[in-house]
Scaffold this motif. Structure first.
Motif, PDB file in Angstrom:
ATOM      1  N   ALA A   1      10.821 -13.725   0.317  1.00 20.56           N
ATOM      2  CA  ALA A   1      11.326 -12.441  -0.167  1.00 20.56           C
ATOM      3  C   ALA A   1      10.269 -11.363   0.016  1.00 20.56           C
ATOM      4  CB  ALA A   1      11.705 -12.562  -1.641  1.00 20.56           C
ATOM      5  N   HIS A   2      10.707 -10.177   0.327  1.00 17.64           N
ATOM      6  CA  HIS A   2       9.808  -9.039   0.491  1.00 17.64           C
ATOM      7  C   HIS A   2       9.512  -8.450  -0.888  1.00 17.64           C
ATOM      8  CE1 HIS A   2      10.247  -8.639   4.943  1.00 17.64           C
ATOM      9  NE2 HIS A   2      11.272  -9.427   4.656  1.00 17.64           N
ATOM     10  N   ILE A   3       8.236  -8.399  -1.238  1.00 13.09           N
ATOM     11  CA  ILE A   3       7.806  -7.896  -2.539  1.00 13.09           C
ATOM     12  C   ILE A   3       7.377  -6.445  -2.366  1.00 13.09           C
ATOM     13  CG2 ILE A   3       6.240  -8.246  -4.480  1.00 13.09           C
ATOM     14  CD1 ILE A   3       5.941 -11.169  -3.344  1.00 13.09           C
ATOM     15  N   GLN A   4       7.945  -5.562  -3.156  1.00 14.79           N
ATOM     16  CA  GLN A   4       7.666  -4.126  -3.073  1.00 14.79           C
ATOM     17  C   GLN A   4       6.614  -3.729  -4.107  1.00 14.79           C
ATOM     18  OE1 GLN A   4       9.335  -2.352  -0.668  1.00 14.79           O
ATOM     19  NE2 GLN A   4      10.296  -4.306  -0.144  1.00 14.79           N
ATOM     20  N   TYR A   5       5.604  -3.004  -3.674  1.00 12.47           N
ATOM     21  CA  TYR A   5       4.554  -2.490  -4.560  1.00 12.47           C
ATOM     22  C   TYR A   5       4.582  -0.963  -4.521  1.00 12.47           C
ATOM     23  CZ  TYR A   5       2.322  -7.084  -4.952  1.00 12.47           C
ATOM     24  OH  TYR A   5       2.042  -8.396  -5.228  1.00 12.47           O
ATOM     25  N   LEU A   6       4.475  -0.347  -5.681  1.00 13.06           N
ATOM     26  CA  LEU A   6       4.359   1.100  -5.782  1.00 13.06           C
ATOM     27  C   LEU A   6       3.167   1.389  -6.671  1.00 13.06           C
ATOM     28  CD1 LEU A   6       5.244   4.005  -5.390  1.00 13.06           C
ATOM     29  CD2 LEU A   6       6.864   3.707  -7.263  1.00 13.06           C
ATOM     30  N   GLY A   7       2.149   2.015  -6.082  1.00 15.45           N
ATOM     31  CA  GLY A   7       0.921   2.251  -6.831  1.00 15.45           C
ATOM     32  C   GLY A   7       0.419   3.668  -6.701  1.00 15.45           C
ATOM     33  N   ARG A   8      -0.635   3.928  -7.452  1.00 18.38           N
ATOM     34  CA  ARG A   8      -1.307   5.227  -7.433  1.00 18.38           C
ATOM     35  C   ARG A   8      -2.760   5.003  -7.045  1.00 18.38           C
ATOM     36  NH1 ARG A   8      -4.465   8.234 -10.817  1.00 18.38           N
ATOM     37  NH2 ARG A   8      -4.303  10.480 -10.548  1.00 18.38           N
ATOM     38  N   LEU A   9      -3.245   5.782  -6.100  1.00 22.38           N
ATOM     39  CA  LEU A   9      -4.628   5.716  -5.647  1.00 22.38           C
ATOM     40  C   LEU A   9      -5.475   6.625  -6.523  1.00 22.38           C
ATOM     41  CD1 LEU A   9      -6.518   4.634  -3.367  1.00 22.38           C
ATOM     42  CD2 LEU A   9      -5.980   6.736  -2.123  1.00 22.38           C
TER      43      LEU A   9
ATOM     44  N   THR B   1      16.910  -9.193  -6.771  1.00 20.63           N
ATOM     45  CA  THR B   1      17.953  -8.395  -7.401  1.00 20.63           C
ATOM     46  C   THR B   1      18.699  -9.260  -8.408  1.00 20.63           C
ATOM     47  OG1 THR B   1      19.547  -8.969  -5.685  1.00 20.63           O
ATOM     48  CG2 THR B   1      18.311  -6.921  -5.378  1.00 20.63           C
ATOM     49  N   GLY B   2      19.405  -8.626  -9.292  1.00 20.85           N
ATOM     50  CA  GLY B   2      20.235  -9.347 -10.251  1.00 20.85           C
ATOM     51  C   GLY B   2      19.443 -10.364 -11.047  1.00 20.85           C
ATOM     52  N   GLU B   3      19.976 -11.576 -11.148  1.00 19.44           N
ATOM     53  CA  GLU B   3      19.305 -12.642 -11.906  1.00 19.44           C
ATOM     54  C   GLU B   3      17.992 -13.074 -11.272  1.00 19.44           C
ATOM     55  OE1 GLU B   3      21.924 -15.889 -12.661  1.00 19.44           O
ATOM     56  OE2 GLU B   3      23.414 -14.636 -13.656  1.00 19.44           O
ATOM     57  N   ASP B   4      17.817 -12.783  -9.989  1.00 20.83           N
ATOM     58  CA  ASP B   4      16.591 -13.158  -9.279  1.00 20.83           C
ATOM     59  C   ASP B   4      15.523 -12.065  -9.329  1.00 20.83           C
ATOM     60  OD1 ASP B   4      17.672 -15.626  -8.545  1.00 20.83           O
ATOM     61  OD2 ASP B   4      18.573 -14.785  -6.732  1.00 20.83           O
ATOM     62  N   PHE B   5      15.764 -11.002 -10.091  1.00 21.10           N
ATOM     63  CA  PHE B   5      14.832  -9.880 -10.151  1.00 21.10           C
ATOM     64  C   PHE B   5      13.591 -10.254 -10.960  1.00 21.10           C
ATOM     65  CE2 PHE B   5      13.174  -5.988 -12.090  1.00 21.10           C
ATOM     66  CZ  PHE B   5      13.001  -5.197 -10.970  1.00 21.10           C
ATOM     67  N   LEU B   6      12.426  -9.994 -10.394  1.00 23.76           N
ATOM     68  CA  LEU B   6      11.149 -10.169 -11.078  1.00 23.76           C
ATOM     69  C   LEU B   6      10.339  -8.892 -10.893  1.00 23.76           C
ATOM     70  CD1 LEU B   6      10.092 -13.735  -9.894  1.00 23.76           C
ATOM     71  CD2 LEU B   6      10.872 -13.102 -12.175  1.00 23.76           C
ATOM     72  N   SER B   7       9.507  -8.570 -11.866  1.00 22.24           N
ATOM     73  CA  SER B   7       8.654  -7.395 -11.732  1.00 22.24           C
ATOM     74  C   SER B   7       7.404  -7.576 -12.577  1.00 22.24           C
ATOM     75  CB  SER B   7       9.403  -6.127 -12.164  1.00 22.24           C
ATOM     76  OG  SER B   7       9.673  -6.171 -13.554  1.00 22.24           O
ATOM     77  N   GLY B   8       6.465  -6.696 -12.352  1.00 21.38           N
ATOM     78  CA  GLY B   8       5.228  -6.742 -13.109  1.00 21.38           C
ATOM     79  C   GLY B   8       4.334  -5.588 -12.725  1.00 21.38           C
ATOM     80  N   HIS B   9       3.067  -5.727 -13.044  1.00 23.50           N
ATOM     81  CA  HIS B   9       2.109  -4.675 -12.727  1.00 23.50           C
ATOM     82  C   HIS B   9       0.933  -5.272 -11.952  1.00 23.50           C
ATOM     83  CE1 HIS B   9       1.263  -6.297 -16.707  1.00 23.50           C
ATOM     84  NE2 HIS B   9       0.016  -5.926 -16.586  1.00 23.50           N
ATOM     85  N   PHE B  10       0.142  -4.406 -11.351  1.00 24.33           N
ATOM     86  CA  PHE B  10      -0.994  -4.850 -10.542  1.00 24.33           C
ATOM     87  C   PHE B  10      -2.094  -3.801 -10.582  1.00 24.33           C
ATOM     88  CE2 PHE B  10       0.966  -2.006  -7.545  1.00 24.33           C
ATOM     89  CZ  PHE B  10      -0.057  -1.566  -6.723  1.00 24.33           C
ATOM     90  N   GLU B  11      -3.274  -4.261 -10.209  1.00 24.60           N
ATOM     91  CA  GLU B  11      -4.416  -3.368 -10.037  1.00 24.60           C
ATOM     92  C   GLU B  11      -5.317  -3.969  -8.977  1.00 24.60           C
ATOM     93  OE1 GLU B  11      -8.048  -1.232 -12.503  1.00 24.60           O
ATOM     94  OE2 GLU B  11      -6.713  -2.621 -13.549  1.00 24.60           O
ATOM     95  N   MET B  12      -5.876  -3.125  -8.155  1.00 27.43           N
ATOM     96  CA  MET B  12      -6.840  -3.575  -7.151  1.00 27.43           C
ATOM     97  C   MET B  12      -7.970  -2.563  -7.049  1.00 27.43           C
ATOM     98  SD  MET B  12      -4.113  -3.298  -3.998  1.00 27.43           S
ATOM     99  CE  MET B  12      -5.169  -3.565  -2.613  1.00 27.43           C
ATOM    100  N   VAL B  13      -9.178  -3.088  -6.825  1.00 23.61           N
ATOM    101  CA  VAL B  13     -10.382  -2.269  -6.766  1.00 23.61           C
ATOM    102  C   VAL B  13     -11.059  -2.523  -5.432  1.00 23.61           C
ATOM    103  CG1 VAL B  13     -12.628  -1.849  -7.827  1.00 23.61           C
ATOM    104  CG2 VAL B  13     -10.657  -2.405  -9.264  1.00 23.61           C
ATOM    105  N   ARG B  14     -11.489  -1.446  -4.794  1.00 25.33           N
ATOM    106  CA  ARG B  14     -12.134  -1.579  -3.484  1.00 25.33           C
ATOM    107  C   ARG B  14     -13.539  -2.165  -3.643  1.00 25.33           C
ATOM    108  NH1 ARG B  14     -11.446   1.942   1.288  1.00 25.33           N
ATOM    109  NH2 ARG B  14     -10.545   3.490  -0.106  1.00 25.33           N
TER     110      ARG B  14
END
Length: 163
Positions: free
Chosen positions: A86-94, A109-122
């Motif tokens: 499955a293609h995982i979509q990320y939306l972040g702020r730099l 989507t639907g019952e298969d929908f998963l989500s969460g948060h992330f952080e990455m540091v250079r």
């Protein structure tokens, strides 16, 4: 703000299922490189938390784009036993310093929908030196002319102490 178009480099971070502050964080590392103005590709590596137990780590390709402070990318795991495609979509702020990206991810989507948060540091910016150190060609292995058969018994068992 540092060059807002500069996202290339080595990153480390985490993602979590859900949005609670105490959700389990899964660490990952990433290498991103610019491929066109405001577009990038890269790879990630993380511990296996959902696929077949024989896999210690999971790798994935990422591709995305930037629009101002927004960083949008998609992650697709490399195929393997029980690794979803499955293609995982990320939306972040730099961040203003272009050293941190944080935001949310979702998949399904639907019952298969998963989500969460992330952080990455250079960790470091991409440079010609880093490219030279981390790029390599496939190693060349030389096999011996004859490989002994490990299943052929020896003429004499040296450990045999019977009389």
């Amino acid at each position: 703000m540092t060059d807002a178009n500069d996202i290339a480099g080595y990153w480390t971070g985490w993602y979590a299922y859900g949005t609670a502050a105490d959700d389990q964080r899964i660490p990952f590392s990433a290498f991103l490189e610019s491929v066109a103005e405001l577009e990038f590709t890269g790879t990630t590596l993380e511990p296996n938390t959902f696929a077949a137990p024989m896999l210690r780590e999971l790798s994935a390709d990422v591709m995305g784009e930037m629009a101002g402070e927004s960083v949008i990318f998609e992650k697709l795991y490399h195929p393997g036993p029980e690794v979803h495609q499955a293609h995982i979509q990320y939306l972040g702020r730099l961040s203003d310093e272009a050293s941190r990206i944080f935001g949310e991810w979702h998949v399904g989507t639907g019952e298969d929908f998963l989500s969460g948060h992330f952080e990455m540091v250079r960790l470091s910016r991409q440079s010609a030196t880093a490219d030279a150190v981390f790029s390599f060609e496939s190693p060349v292995f030389e096999l011996p002319d004859e490989i002994p058969d490990p299943f052929t018994p020896d003429d004499k068992d040296e450990d045999d102490t019977s009389t």
